[in-house]
Design an enzyme around this catalytic site. Structure first.
Site, PDB file in Angstrom:
ATOM      1  N   GLU A   1       0.828  -1.206   0.000  1.00 32.90           N
ATOM      2  CA  GLU A   1       0.000   0.000   0.000  1.00 32.90           C
ATOM      3  C   GLU A   1       0.866   1.260   0.000  1.00 32.90           C
ATOM      4  O   GLU A   1       1.950   1.286   0.589  1.00 32.90           O
ATOM      5  CB  GLU A   1      -0.927   0.008   1.226  1.00 32.90           C
ATOM      6  CG  GLU A   1      -1.965  -1.105   1.170  1.00 32.90           C
ATOM      7  CD  GLU A   1      -2.889  -1.147   2.365  1.00 32.90           C
ATOM      8  OE1 GLU A   1      -4.054  -1.540   2.197  1.00 32.90           O
ATOM      9  OE2 GLU A   1      -2.451  -0.790   3.484  1.00 32.90           O
TER      10      GLU A   1
ATOM     11  N   CYS B   1       7.464  -4.080  15.556  1.00 28.60           N
ATOM     12  CA  CYS B   1       6.928  -3.056  16.460  1.00 28.60           C
ATOM     13  C   CYS B   1       5.519  -3.449  16.917  1.00 28.60           C
ATOM     14  O   CYS B   1       4.655  -3.769  16.096  1.00 28.60           O
ATOM     15  CB  CYS B   1       6.913  -1.698  15.776  1.00 28.60           C
ATOM     16  SG  CYS B   1       8.568  -1.101  15.334  1.00 28.60           S
TER      17      CYS B   1
ATOM     18  N   CYS C   1       2.234  -1.572  15.474  1.00 26.03           N
ATOM     19  CA  CYS C   1       2.102  -1.345  14.033  1.00 26.03           C
ATOM     20  C   CYS C   1       1.470  -2.551  13.348  1.00 26.03           C
ATOM     21  O   CYS C   1       1.933  -3.688  13.519  1.00 26.03           O
ATOM     22  CB  CYS C   1       3.490  -1.069  13.439  1.00 26.03           C
ATOM     23  SG  CYS C   1       3.490  -0.827  11.655  1.00 26.03           S
TER      24      CYS C   1
ATOM     25  N   CYS D   1       7.186  -6.459   7.281  1.00 28.24           N
ATOM     26  CA  CYS D   1       8.285  -5.816   7.998  1.00 28.24           C
ATOM     27  C   CYS D   1       8.835  -6.785   9.031  1.00 28.24           C
ATOM     28  O   CYS D   1       8.081  -7.540   9.652  1.00 28.24           O
ATOM     29  CB  CYS D   1       7.795  -4.535   8.682  1.00 28.24           C
ATOM     30  SG  CYS D   1       9.111  -3.588   9.487  1.00 28.24           S
TER      31      CYS D   1
ATOM     32  N   CYS E   1      -0.591   6.505  10.151  1.00 30.88           N
ATOM     33  CA  CYS E   1       0.658   5.912  10.611  1.00 30.88           C
ATOM     34  C   CYS E   1       0.397   4.624  11.394  1.00 30.88           C
ATOM     35  O   CYS E   1      -0.393   4.600  12.336  1.00 30.88           O
ATOM     36  CB  CYS E   1       1.387   6.929  11.489  1.00 30.88           C
ATOM     37  SG  CYS E   1       2.923   6.351  12.198  1.00 30.88           S
TER      38      CYS E   1
ATOM     39  N   CYS F   1       3.384   8.684   0.626  1.00 31.82           N
ATOM     40  CA  CYS F   1       4.016   7.785   1.591  1.00 31.82           C
ATOM     41  C   CYS F   1       4.273   6.456   0.882  1.00 31.82           C
ATOM     42  O   CYS F   1       3.338   5.795   0.416  1.00 31.82           O
ATOM     43  CB  CYS F   1       3.097   7.599   2.795  1.00 31.82           C
ATOM     44  SG  CYS F   1       3.779   6.551   4.091  1.00 31.82           S
TER      45      CYS F   1
END
Length: 357
Positions: free
Chosen positions: A94, A118, A121, A114, A341, A107
């Site tokens: 995305e 985290c 997230c 990933c 975010c 962005c």
């Protein structure tokens, strides 16, 4: 892609060498092909009208122009647009377009998933799938640029700013991101200014220094904690590279006069939002030319975090300002389409192209 060249990932010198040595072309042909690919964003060799038919056929036979498939477009009430792309091997990523009064920002994602883990997230919930190739990074930007032009956004390059803050850790994919950055900054391509490109990282000190020394773009560090104990819980990467090592690398960055590093600080109710946190944070970044962006946590289903109240965030900001920190409270864009975010994710529960908000 079989045996074909990934021509979109070629630097100008590589493209010239290949055209001259392998296809027997004059060097100026490389500048023409490069402009078609990177200025105009063409995805078909047949559209390159100032090239001979023979050269276009040679290019078609020996090279591929990577072009991500546009799978879905979602529009927020605040003007934000989220694009879902499919790669050649069927992976979904995305990108998020954010229009502001004086800038048009995209962005950009650098990985499928990933590896940083985290806890707050959604992208981290995917795990790490693979790095995006330079051409796949570029294709996000070139496709959105083209779509915006079609919608009437003015300019040959509607996008004015790029932030590598989408899916993935850019410095984990340092080679791919660096190659893409060089092509984006090239004067014969889209010619972005280093002042208008930001790479955000969770904090990989060695890669941070390598990138800063090679390409002078803007950098943002996702700090999100005022102590190692906090950061270890929120961001497992901190267990390998603690705050001391990360901030030591920040102090070594070759910043230009007047240039500041950005520290992003996502605020979580009852975790990192106390007065003591604000004072510790101010001490941590002392003597680093920097600014702090405070960001209220964007809630995600299934994750055990909440945002502080606006009053608590304002108190935190005021305490930092009293310690002579440059500090700003940043609003979130695209929450209603899960584009803010920490909200980008393609989770397997919805299938390869699916999404869970």
């Amino acid at each position: 892609m079989g045996e074909k060249f990934d021509i979109l990932a070629m630097q100008p010198s590589e493209l010239e060498h290949w055209l001259v040595s392998q296809l027997g072309q004059k060097p100026f042909r490389a500048r023409q092909v490069f402009a078609w690919l990177h200025q105009r964003g063409l995805t078909q060799f047949s559209q390159m009208s100032d090239l001979s038919k023979t050269l276009r056929e040679q290019l078609e036979a020996q090279a591929d122009i990577v072009c991500l498939g546009l799978d879905k477009v979602e529009r927020s009430t605040d003007g934000t647009i989220k694009y879902r792309f499919l790669t050649e091997d069927g992976k979904a990523i995305e990108s998020v377009y954010m229009p502001f009064e004086k800038r048009q920002t995209l962005c950009v994602s650098s990985q499928v998933g990933c590896a940083m883990g985290c806890k707050f997230c959604l992208t981290a919930q995917m795990g790490f799938v693979r790095h995006l190739r330079p051409s796949e990074i570029l294709s996000q930007i070139y496709t959105v640029n083209r779509l915006l032009k079609d919608e009437g956004v003015p300019g040959e390059r509607p996008l004015s700013n790029l932030v590598f803050m989408g899916m993935g850790e850019p410095l984990h994919n340092l080679l791919g991101v660096s190659k893409a950055l060089r092509l984006l900054l090239c004067k014969d391509g889209l010619n972005f200014s280093t002042r208008h490109v930001t790479v955000s990282t969770s904090g990989l000190p060695e890669a941070l220094l390598r990138l800063a020394q090679a390409i002078p773009i803007k950098l943002a560090i996702s700090l999100n904690a005022s102590s190692d104990e906090q950061r270890n819980q929120l961001m497992p990467v901190n267990r390998k590279w603690g705050l001391q090592k990360l901030l030591e690398a920040c102090r070594q960055l070759p910043l230009k006069p007047g240039q500041r590093l950005t520290f992003s600080y996502v605020m979580f109710r009852g975790i990192n939002d106390s007065d003591e946190d604000a004072l510790r944070l101010s001490r941590l970044i002392r003597n680093i030319p920097s600014k702090i962006n405070l960001i209220a946590y964007n809630a995600n289903d299934g994750l055990p975090f909440e945002s502080p109240s606006p009053e608590r965030i304002e108190c935190f900001r005021a305490l930092l300002e009293a310690q002579h920190c440059a500090v700003f409270v940043r609003g979130s864009r695209g929450r209603d389409i899960s584009a803010a975010c920490g909200q980008l994710a393609i989770l397997p529960s919805e299938g390869e192209g699916g999404r869970k908000a």
